[in-house]
Scaffold this motif. Structure first.
Motif, short mmCIF file in Angstrom:
data_model
loop_
_atom_site.label_atom_id
_atom_site.label_comp_id
_atom_site.label_asym_id
_atom_site.label_seq_id
_atom_site.Cartn_x
_atom_site.Cartn_y
_atom_site.Cartn_z
N LEU A 1 0.81 -1.22 0.00
CA LEU A 1 0.00 0.00 0.00
C LEU A 1 0.85 1.27 0.00
N ASN A 2 2.17 1.13 -0.03
CA ASN A 2 3.12 2.25 -0.01
C ASN A 2 2.96 3.12 1.22
N LEU A 3 2.82 2.47 2.39
CA LEU A 3 2.69 3.18 3.65
C LEU A 3 4.03 3.25 4.36
N SER A 4 4.16 4.21 5.25
CA SER A 4 5.36 4.33 6.06
C SER A 4 4.96 4.78 7.45
N LEU A 5 5.89 4.65 8.39
CA LEU A 5 5.66 5.10 9.76
C LEU A 5 6.38 6.42 9.99
N ASP A 6 5.72 7.34 10.66
CA ASP A 6 6.35 8.58 11.13
C ASP A 6 6.52 8.41 12.63
N ILE A 7 7.77 8.36 13.08
CA ILE A 7 8.09 8.04 14.46
C ILE A 7 8.63 9.28 15.15
N ARG A 8 8.04 9.64 16.29
CA ARG A 8 8.49 10.79 17.09
C ARG A 8 8.86 10.30 18.47
N CYS A 9 10.01 10.75 18.96
CA CYS A 9 10.53 10.30 20.24
C CYS A 9 10.54 11.44 21.25
N SER A 10 10.65 11.11 22.54
CA SER A 10 10.66 12.12 23.60
C SER A 10 11.91 12.99 23.57
N CYS A 11 12.99 12.53 22.94
CA CYS A 11 14.21 13.34 22.85
C CYS A 11 14.18 14.22 21.60
N CYS A 12 12.98 14.42 21.04
CA CYS A 12 12.76 15.28 19.86
C CYS A 12 13.32 14.70 18.58
N TRP A 13 13.63 13.43 18.55
CA TRP A 13 14.10 12.78 17.34
C TRP A 13 12.88 12.36 16.52
N SER A 14 12.97 12.49 15.24
CA SER A 14 11.88 12.16 14.34
C SER A 14 12.45 11.37 13.17
N VAL B 1 5.57 -4.84 15.14
CA VAL B 1 6.58 -3.88 14.71
C VAL B 1 6.60 -2.69 15.66
N LEU B 2 5.41 -2.20 16.07
CA LEU B 2 5.33 -1.07 16.99
C LEU B 2 5.96 -1.39 18.34
N ILE B 3 5.78 -2.61 18.81
CA ILE B 3 6.35 -3.01 20.11
C ILE B 3 7.88 -2.97 20.05
N ARG B 4 8.46 -3.29 18.92
CA ARG B 4 9.92 -3.36 18.77
C ARG B 4 10.59 -2.00 18.55
N LEU B 5 9.82 -0.98 18.21
CA LEU B 5 10.41 0.32 17.89
C LEU B 5 11.10 0.95 19.09
N ARG B 6 12.31 1.44 18.87
CA ARG B 6 13.08 2.16 19.88
C ARG B 6 13.81 3.30 19.21
N CYS B 7 14.11 4.33 19.97
CA CYS B 7 14.85 5.49 19.46
C CYS B 7 16.26 5.05 19.08
N ARG B 8 16.74 5.55 17.96
CA ARG B 8 18.09 5.22 17.52
C ARG B 8 19.12 6.21 18.06
N ARG B 9 18.65 7.23 18.76
CA ARG B 9 19.54 8.24 19.34
C ARG B 9 19.85 7.87 20.78
N ALA B 10 20.15 8.85 21.60
CA ALA B 10 20.63 8.63 22.96
C ALA B 10 19.61 8.01 23.91
N CYS B 11 18.33 8.35 23.80
CA CYS B 11 17.38 7.93 24.84
C CYS B 11 17.01 6.45 24.78
N ARG B 12 17.00 5.85 23.59
CA ARG B 12 16.68 4.42 23.40
C ARG B 12 15.31 4.03 23.96
N GLN B 13 14.40 4.98 24.06
CA GLN B 13 13.07 4.73 24.59
C GLN B 13 12.09 4.39 23.46
N ALA B 14 10.93 3.90 23.86
CA ALA B 14 9.85 3.66 22.90
C ALA B 14 9.35 5.01 22.40
N PRO B 15 8.84 5.09 21.19
CA PRO B 15 8.36 6.37 20.66
C PRO B 15 7.14 6.89 21.41
#
Length: 103
Positions: A20-33, A56-70
């Motif tokens: 369906l040509n969909l993508s995820l827009d992920i926003r994190c608490s450390c302001c990473w997008s 897939v949503l359960i596995r998502l983590r920030c790739r920056r410093a915080c490493r938290q769930a989005p």
């Protein structure tokens, strides 16, 4: 056909989201997008093709410093958002379905 509610969307397999040509827009608490297109996800990780979006949503983590769930995850139509980027025109906004967090 695109999902109309988060409850419908979380049951879709990643391969259907890629078709369906969909993508995820992920926003994190450390302001990473970040954007994560399903075509790229399925191409790089073929084992995820049959995995439902909820896993897939359960596995998502920030790739920056915080490493938290989005804090916010939205399902987007990649083509609609790409054509709308940078446009400050009023009118119809691209299709977006918020799966997690605030709209």
């Amino acid at each position: 056909m695109r999902p109309t509610s988060p409850a419908d969307a979380i049951l879709l397999p990643a391969s259907t989201c890629a078709y369906l040509n969909l993508s995820l827009d992920i926003r994190c608490s450390c302001c990473w997008s970040a954007g994560l297109p399903f075509r790229l996800l399925v191409a790089n990780h073929p084992a995820l093709a049959s995995v439902p979006l909820s896993r897939v949503l359960i596995r998502l983590r920030c790739r920056r410093a915080c490493r938290q769930a989005p804090m916010r995850v939205a399902l987007l139509d990649a083509q609609e958002h790409a054509s709308h980027a940078g446009s400050d025109r009023g009118g119809v906004r691209p299709w977006e379905l918020v799966l997690l967090g605030e709209p």
